[in-house]
Design a protein around this motif. Structure first.
Motif, PDB file in Angstrom:
ATOM      1  N   UNK B 202     128.728  44.837 -70.735  1.00 31.66           N
ATOM      2  CA  UNK B 202     128.260  45.322 -69.429  1.00 31.66           C
ATOM      3  C   UNK B 202     129.371  45.183 -68.385  1.00 31.66           C
ATOM      4  N   UNK B 203     129.639  46.253 -67.615  1.00 31.48           N
ATOM      5  CA  UNK B 203     130.725  46.214 -66.631  1.00 31.48           C
ATOM      6  C   UNK B 203     130.458  45.159 -65.559  1.00 31.48           C
ATOM      7  N   UNK B 204     131.521  44.602 -64.957  1.00 32.53           N
ATOM      8  CA  UNK B 204     131.338  43.582 -63.927  1.00 32.53           C
ATOM      9  C   UNK B 204     130.663  44.153 -62.664  1.00 32.53           C
ATOM     10  N   UNK B 205     130.014  43.259 -61.920  1.00 31.09           N
ATOM     11  CA  UNK B 205     129.203  43.607 -60.747  1.00 31.09           C
ATOM     12  C   UNK B 205     129.892  44.585 -59.782  1.00 31.09           C
ATOM     13  N   UNK B 206     131.121  44.240 -59.338  1.00 32.58           N
ATOM     14  CA  UNK B 206     131.780  45.063 -58.311  1.00 32.58           C
ATOM     15  C   UNK B 206     132.056  46.481 -58.791  1.00 32.58           C
ATOM     16  N   UNK B 207     132.471  46.603 -60.038  1.00 38.32           N
ATOM     17  CA  UNK B 207     132.735  47.942 -60.595  1.00 38.32           C
ATOM     18  C   UNK B 207     131.451  48.752 -60.654  1.00 38.32           C
ATOM     19  N   UNK B 208     130.352  48.080 -61.057  1.00 38.00           N
ATOM     20  CA  UNK B 208     129.047  48.758 -61.141  1.00 38.00           C
ATOM     21  C   UNK B 208     128.594  49.212 -59.757  1.00 38.00           C
ATOM     22  N   UNK B 209     128.773  48.343 -58.752  1.00 36.28           N
ATOM     23  CA  UNK B 209     128.345  48.708 -57.393  1.00 36.28           C
ATOM     24  C   UNK B 209     129.065  49.982 -56.953  1.00 36.28           C
ATOM     25  N   UNK B 210     130.368  50.033 -57.183  1.00 36.52           N
ATOM     26  CA  UNK B 210     131.149  51.206 -56.765  1.00 36.52           C
ATOM     27  C   UNK B 210     130.656  52.467 -57.488  1.00 36.52           C
TER      28      UNK B 210
END
Lengths: 225, 225
Positions: B202-210
């Motif tokens: 699962x991609x990290x939080x910040x990358x997912x938010x973007x």
């Protein structure tokens, strides 16, 4: 019937989803009982055992409920190892069959619903949509084992959905399953229609015409309300 | 990698459907290669091997294509017998898992799409719809094996769909997965989120938010056009 192997199928008359299960049970030679559901007054068992969707078909095997026709068919195949296989054994062949089963349920059936609930130009457009999807399915069938009278998962789906193609023609006044568009599908369905088990499960033409006429009027009424 | 066991996964970054397959391959310990697809310029292999839907995930095993994430997961489980089982062995347990997997894909996910493409009152209504479906799923989970860290089919679906629930909170400004509404689901997802394999996939939080912000703006734009 021994209590430890009690099988009950909750169905409605002429539900093609329920016919799938009935046909699979008969192919496997499984003894079972019916409960004919009145959808305007569902049985307490149907509401208790399928609380999420409250739909037929519902299979109750030794008091344990299984719902949704494709899941029931896989359950039957995995539980009763005797009798013909409904899914192939090879994992890749199984994946192919599941792919086309999903295509029928998620893409083809929604289009067939449209043709029943419309008239005129809109209905003509819906018919074209079905025929295009049937052509895609025809291409897909070429990659599966379709040339014998074996009643596997895809054959069960096809014959319960299109076995009464002449009913469609009579009620809708249009031809959908024709050899000019999909020769393989047409010959597959007409061949399967002659099997004794299929004749046992699928309602006779005149009864289907009467039922389907009621269904069509209901759909037309609700779409113009 | 020996040619006779070549596994290629066509995916896009942050597709939860593709993450399901990636996670399953890693759970089984299967060596594989990636192809990162650009959906505005799909690879010739994707168009050739999945001509019907032209979608990721697509698994190509020794040149044979399998598509649709749930079908791929069953294919992986049936093909590689080593490593943990993704589906239970008992036919009734398998039927239960398949039932809830279909519920997630056919009923829950369409509701989550709504919450991303709406604002204001309409979005609030969509949120209520998801939370109601999550409550139904919570009841269902009670009847399956959910109390350990085993990554079975349902756990794979849940953690790839709701593992980034904090991303939802940040981008949408609303809490959907909360212990007050669905304690079992909440504890299941937070527990699975800590597993090393899940963190890998699962991609990290910040990358997912973007990424999710771009997705949301695109959906909002298309729904107001």
């Amino acid at each position: 019937m021994a209590e430890e192997n009690k099988v009950i199928l909750h169905k409605t008359y002429a539900s093609s989803y329920a016919m799938r299960v009935e046909l699979a049970l008969k192919i496997k030679g499984i003894q079972f009982e019916y409960v004919d559901e009145d959808l305007s007054n569902k049985s307490p068992e149907l509401l208790k055992y399928n609380p999420v969707h409250k739909k037929v078909p519902l299979l109750v095997h030794n008091g344990k409920p299984v719902s949704e026709s494709l899941i029931i068919l896989e359950y039957i195949d995995e539980t009763w190892k005797t009798g013909p296989l409904i899914l192939p054994q090879d994992p890749y062949e199984r994946a192919r069959v599941r792919f086309w089963a999903n295509f029928i349920d998620q893409h083809l059936i929604p289009s067939t619903r449209k043709v029943w609930s419309t008239t005129g130009e809109e209905q003509e457009k819906a018919k074209e949509e079905i025929m295009e999807k049937l052509r895609i399915l025809e291409e897909g069938l070429k990659t599966t084992n379709h040339e014998n009278d074996n009643l596997g998962l895809l054959q069960i789906l096809l014959v319960t959905l299109f076995g009464s193609y002449k009913v469609y023609e009579e009620v809708l006044g249009m031809k959908i399953l024709v050899p000019e568009n999909t020769p393989l599908l047409y010959s597959c369905v007409t061949r399967l229609n002659k099997l004794p088990l299929v004749k046992e499960v699928c309602p006779p033409h005149d009864k289907m015409v009467a039922l389907v006429n009621v269904y069509r009027q209901k759909l037309l009424k609700s779409s113009t309300n």
